[in-house]
Design an enzyme around this catalytic site. Structure first.
Site, short mmCIF file in Angstrom:
data_model
loop_
_atom_site.label_atom_id
_atom_site.label_comp_id
_atom_site.label_asym_id
_atom_site.label_seq_id
_atom_site.Cartn_x
_atom_site.Cartn_y
_atom_site.Cartn_z
N ASP A 8 0.82 -1.19 0.03
CA ASP A 8 -0.01 0.06 -0.10
C ASP A 8 0.87 1.31 0.03
OD1 ASP A 8 -2.10 -1.54 0.03
OD2 ASP A 8 -2.70 -1.20 2.39
N ASP A 134 -15.33 -3.79 -0.26
CA ASP A 134 -14.91 -3.66 1.03
C ASP A 134 -16.03 -3.68 2.15
OD1 ASP A 134 -12.44 -3.22 -0.07
OD2 ASP A 134 -12.56 -0.96 -0.44
#
Length: 249
Positions: A8, A134
């Site tokens: 990330d 998500d």
């Protein structure tokens, strides 16, 4: 099942967020280029890169990330800030193996229909487009997990399947960044509903035991980040597992 190492990026730095909270950031003293080379050197074929700036509409990382991606022969699964069909095509034309779409697919009612027309043919949607879901307590979140969608989780999966998309990246936000174990119950529910989907699990993986549990319920692959950075799962573990699983990637 294949382990996909995750990287990330926030402000061009390698980081991890806890439960998607941009105010709860762990920064790592390693560059994206170094992470890619580390995994390439052990024979890993696929790496998961997320632009966390892009996920909340800030595209200051994007050119840096594109430049890095163009210089590697690794297969890239890429997400964060992909807001248009043109951007999906730009990435796939540049050699990105899989493009992750999330927020735009939730907020723009016509986006998935248009994307299906532009990209789908045979198994092409599965191979090149990943639908990000998500989930926090079975509620779909978007825009860097800052907003909630009224769309029911199973209804959304069914709609994607109807359009030809059947590879999903599902992140259990309750588990993400905590190293407390994977969201096996959530993934099992999705696979019980649609056993033929290609499900990529994300969030909470803390050990090879978690990897075994995901493998047992026939998850296609899992994304692992923090557990690798903090050496709960070693590079050698990833190498050995993926060598056995390489044929299924």
């Amino acid at each position: 099942m294949y382990i996909i190492p995750a990287v990330d990026i926030l402000d061009k730095k390698v980081v991890r967020l806890r439960e998607g909270n941009y105010d709860d950031v762990t920064r790592y003293d390693v560059s994206l280029e170094e992470m890619i080379e580390r995994y390439r050197s052990i024979g890993t074929e696929l790496i998961h890169i997320i632009d966390l700036n892009g996920a909340k509409g800030d595209f200051s990382n994007q050119q840096y990330l594109f430049d890095v991606i163009k210089r590697t022969d690794m297969k890239i699964q890429y997400g964060g800030g992909i807001r248009s069909i043109d951007k999906v095509k730009e990435l796939t034309d540049a050699g990105v193996a899989r493009v992750i779409v999330g927020t735009q697919a939730i907020t723009n009612p016509t986006f998935l229909d248009e994307l299906a027309k532009a990209m789908c043919g045979g198994t092409k949607c599965s191979d090149q487009v990943v639908i990000a879901i998500d989930v926090l307590d079975e509620v779909i979140k978007y825009s860097g997990w800052m907003e909630s969608s009224p769309i029911k989780l199973i209804d959304y999966i069914d709609r994607c399947l109807h359009l030809g998309f059947y590879r999903f990246l599902c992140t259990d936000i309750n588990k993400d960044g905590k190293l407390g174990g994977a969201g096996v119950e959530l993934y099992k529910k999705l696979l019980d509903h649609s056993p033929f989907i290609k499900l990529i699990a994300s969030g909470g993986v803390s050990s090879m035991k978690d990897i075994d549990e995901l493998c047992k319920i026939k998850v296609e692959s899992c994304v692992v980040g923090k557990a690798i950075y903090e050496e709960r799962i070693t590079i050698e573990d990833v190498k050995n597992w993926n060598l056995k699983s390489l044929i299924s990637i």
